[in-house]
Scaffold this motif. Structure first.
Motif, PDB file in Angstrom:
ATOM      1  N   UNK A  71       0.823  -1.206   0.000  1.00 21.43           N
ATOM      2  CA  UNK A  71       0.000   0.000   0.000  1.00 21.43           C
ATOM      3  C   UNK A  71       0.861   1.262   0.000  1.00 21.43           C
ATOM      4  N   UNK A  72       1.959   1.249   0.776  1.00 22.42           N
ATOM      5  CA  UNK A  72       2.860   2.395   0.782  1.00 22.42           C
ATOM      6  C   UNK A  72       3.528   2.566  -0.572  1.00 22.42           C
ATOM      7  N   UNK A  73       3.942   1.468  -1.172  1.00 18.34           N
ATOM      8  CA  UNK A  73       4.577   1.529  -2.487  1.00 18.34           C
ATOM      9  C   UNK A  73       3.626   2.098  -3.533  1.00 18.34           C
ATOM     10  N   UNK A  74       2.365   1.678  -3.478  1.00 26.88           N
ATOM     11  CA  UNK A  74       1.393   2.194  -4.433  1.00 26.88           C
ATOM     12  C   UNK A  74       1.164   3.690  -4.245  1.00 26.88           C
ATOM     13  N   UNK A  75       1.015   4.111  -2.997  1.00 25.34           N
ATOM     14  CA  UNK A  75       0.801   5.537  -2.729  1.00 25.34           C
ATOM     15  C   UNK A  75       2.004   6.358  -3.174  1.00 25.34           C
ATOM     16  N   UNK A 113      -5.626  -4.136  -0.849  1.00 27.48           N
ATOM     17  CA  UNK A 113      -6.774  -3.691  -0.062  1.00 27.48           C
ATOM     18  C   UNK A 113      -7.011  -2.194  -0.229  1.00 27.48           C
ATOM     19  N   UNK A 114      -5.932  -1.429  -0.301  1.00 24.49           N
ATOM     20  CA  UNK A 114      -6.039   0.013  -0.488  1.00 24.49           C
ATOM     21  C   UNK A 114      -5.137   0.409  -1.650  1.00 24.49           C
ATOM     22  N   UNK A 115      -5.687   1.170  -2.542  1.00 24.32           N
ATOM     23  CA  UNK A 115      -4.902   1.634  -3.693  1.00 24.32           C
ATOM     24  C   UNK A 115      -5.345   3.043  -4.041  1.00 24.32           C
ATOM     25  N   UNK A 116      -4.424   3.875  -4.503  1.00 27.32           N
ATOM     26  CA  UNK A 116      -4.797   5.232  -4.903  1.00 27.32           C
ATOM     27  C   UNK A 116      -5.883   5.214  -5.970  1.00 27.32           C
ATOM     28  N   UNK A 117      -6.714   6.220  -5.940  1.00 30.27           N
ATOM     29  CA  UNK A 117      -7.780   6.311  -6.941  1.00 30.27           C
ATOM     30  C   UNK A 117      -7.214   6.308  -8.349  1.00 30.27           C
TER      31      UNK A 117
END
Length: 233
Positions: A71-75, A113-117
């Motif tokens: 999630x941090x990598x994606x953000x 589970x969480x990804x930037x829009x």
């Protein structure tokens, strides 16, 4: 950790990545400006895109460190791509679009589970379509011009090189090639987009995609030329 108050005096993207990924998103643009190598904007864009690639790739040891998860990598990657688009001179928008595409695939593949829009399937499909530099009608007309120029050049026996390249080049050719590159990415989205209007637009472009290629007759002429060259004729 590197000193973020002065520009980098060496090219070490892994060290830069370790320093930057832990910075709060609102502070990241200024940190990137300070840390970016003192080179032209185009090369700074390549530096940032190297950091994006590290964020994408699981096997880097930096991505196994405590506190660095998917999630941090994606953000982080989303913030980096936003920085490239807003502040750096990128002459090839297709390159950036393909970065968003590969992260959309990663989100789906990993079940994030969480990804930037900006990495959601519909958002990336919309970006891809917005990046197509012409209408379907214009693309079909350009494809017809391209086929005709290739056919004439091949029938004239022009050899591969500058002479051939000049013969097949035409206004709008670069835009057509960009369309073809982007459409090659589009089938992955076909069964995944959820917005009805977006799904219809995806199908409409995929319907004409085969008509944008060189066609069987021109491909056969190209194959004949390859066979002649291989046989030394």
């Amino acid at each position: 950790m590197m000193n973020l108050n002065s520009p980098s005096d060496r090219y070490n993207p892994i060290a830069d990545y370790r320093s930057l990924i832990r910075i709060e998103p609102q502070q990241l643009p200024e940190a990137l400006r300070r840390l970016a190598p003192p080179v032209p904007p185009g090369r700074r864009a390549r530096w940032v895109l190297t950091l994006v690639d590290i964020a994408f790739t699981d096997y880097y040891p930096a991505n196994k460190e405590q506190g660095i998860d998917l999630e941090l990598r994606l953000a982080f990657a989303s913030s980096l791509l936003d920085f490239v688009e807003q502040e750096l001179d990128v002459h090839d928008p297709v390159t950036i679009t393909r970065e968003y595409i590969k992260f959309a695939r990663l989100v789906v593949q990993k079940g994030a589970r969480e990804a930037p829009a900006s990495f959601q399937v519909d958002a990336v499909a919309a970006r891809l379509l917005d990046g197509i530099p012409c209408t379907r009608e214009q693309a079909l007309r350009a494809a017809g011009v391209r086929r005709g120029r290739y056919r004439r050049a091949l029938e004239a026996g022009l050899s591969q090189g500058q002479e051939f390249d000049r013969a097949v080049s035409f206004e709008g050719g670069a835009e057509l090639l960009a369309v073809i590159v982007l459409l090659a990415e589009l089938p992955w989205f076909q069964e995944k987009v959820t917005a009805g209007d977006l799904a219809r637009e995806v199908r409409a472009w995929l319907d004409i995609a085969p008509q944008l290629e060189l066609g069987d007759d021109v491909e056969e002429l190209l194959a004949n030329r390859r066979r002649r060259r291989a046989g030394g004729l």
